[in-house]
Design an enzyme around this catalytic site. Structure first.
Site, short mmCIF file in Angstrom:
data_model
loop_
_atom_site.label_atom_id
_atom_site.label_comp_id
_atom_site.label_asym_id
_atom_site.label_seq_id
_atom_site.Cartn_x
_atom_site.Cartn_y
_atom_site.Cartn_z
N ILE A 238 42.49 35.48 38.27
CA ILE A 238 42.40 36.60 37.35
C ILE A 238 42.93 37.81 38.11
CG2 ILE A 238 39.94 36.92 37.88
CD1 ILE A 238 39.64 38.12 35.01
N GLY B 263 39.75 49.09 32.02
CA GLY B 263 39.01 48.21 31.13
C GLY B 263 39.74 46.92 30.79
N GLY C 38 40.46 44.34 32.82
CA GLY C 38 39.79 43.18 33.41
C GLY C 38 38.71 42.66 32.48
N ASN D 294 36.05 40.49 49.30
CA ASN D 294 36.63 41.19 48.16
C ASN D 294 35.49 41.82 47.34
OD1 ASN D 294 38.11 42.11 45.98
ND2 ASN D 294 39.28 40.24 45.72
N TYR E 176 32.53 40.77 38.96
CA TYR E 176 31.95 39.52 38.46
C TYR E 176 30.44 39.66 38.24
CZ TYR E 176 36.47 37.69 39.91
OH TYR E 176 37.83 37.49 40.06
#
Length: 172
Positions: free
Chosen positions: A96, A106, A108, A135, A142
Site C-alpha cells: 500500500i 486522506g 491512504g 516505519n 495501521y
C-alpha cells in the site's frame, strides 16, 4: 479532488513498475544502502515479476487516481497468494503506497476503505500485512485503522535482515 480506484491489468504493468519503484524509494531510500536498495528494486519490480503477479488469480493490484494522475496503489492477496501461511478467509495487504506528494490528504484512508470493502465482499475474517518495525508512520496509520501486532518475520533488503511486524485486523 476527484478520486477513483481502478483494478490493474497487464496493460498497466509499465505504470505499475514506475509507481512501485518511485514509492518504494521514497519510503525506504534514506534507511538502506544504495546497493541493497537497487538490488531489491531490480528483483522485486522487474517487468517479468510484475506481469506474473498481475496474472496470479488470487492477487489484485488497484491504482488510486486523483483526477487523471495515479497517486498510489495497493496489492492484495488471498488464498495461496498470501506471502505467509494464513487461512483462506484472510486477506493480505502486501503493498500500500502513495506518492509522497499525495500523502497527508486522506488518500491512504480511501485505499484502506477499499481493502475493507473487498474483505467484506469476500467474507474475509481478517486482514493482515507486514510492516517494517522502524516505519513508525505506517504503523501509526495501521493502528488507527484497527490493526494490532500479532507476530513478526524477517525481510531481507539485500544482505540486511530487517524485521517486519505482522499486523492483523480481525473482522466481525
Amino acid at each position: 479532488m476527484e478520486t477513483k480506484i481502478k483494478l490493474c491489468g497487464l496493460n498497466d504493468v509499465y505504470t505499475l513498475q514506475t509507481l512501485s519503484i518511485e514509492t518504494f524509494k521514497e519510503t525506504f531510500e534514506a534507511d538502506n544502502t544504495e546497493t541493497d536498495l537497487q538490488n531489491y528494486l531490480d528483483k522485486a519490480y522487474s517487468l517479468e515479476k510484475l506481469k506474473a503477479e498481475i496474472q496470479e488469480k488470487f492477487s489484485h493490484f488497484y491504482f488510486l487516481y486523483v483526477g487523471r494522475e495515479v497517486a498510489g496503489y495497493i496489492k492484495v492477496n488471498t488464498k495461496s497468494a498470501q506471502t505467509e501461511a494464513m487461512s483462506d478467509d484472510s486477506l493480505e495487504i502486501e503493498r500500500i503506497y502513495l506518492r509522497r506528494s499525495y500523502q497527508q490528504h486522506g488518500l491512504g484512508k480511501l485505499l484502506m476503505n477499499h481493502v475493507f470493502q473487498l474483505a467484506k465482499e469476500n467474507d474475509m475474517k481478517a486482514i493482515w500485512l507486514g510492516v517494517w518495525e522502524r516505519n513508525t508512520k505506517a504503523i501509526s496509520f495501521y493502528e488507527k485503522h484497527g490493526f494490532a501486532q500479532t507476530g513478526q518475520h524477517s525481510f531481507f533488503m539485500g544482505e540486511d535482515e530487517q524485521i517486519d511486524w505482522i499486523m492483523t485486523k480481525e473482522l466481525s
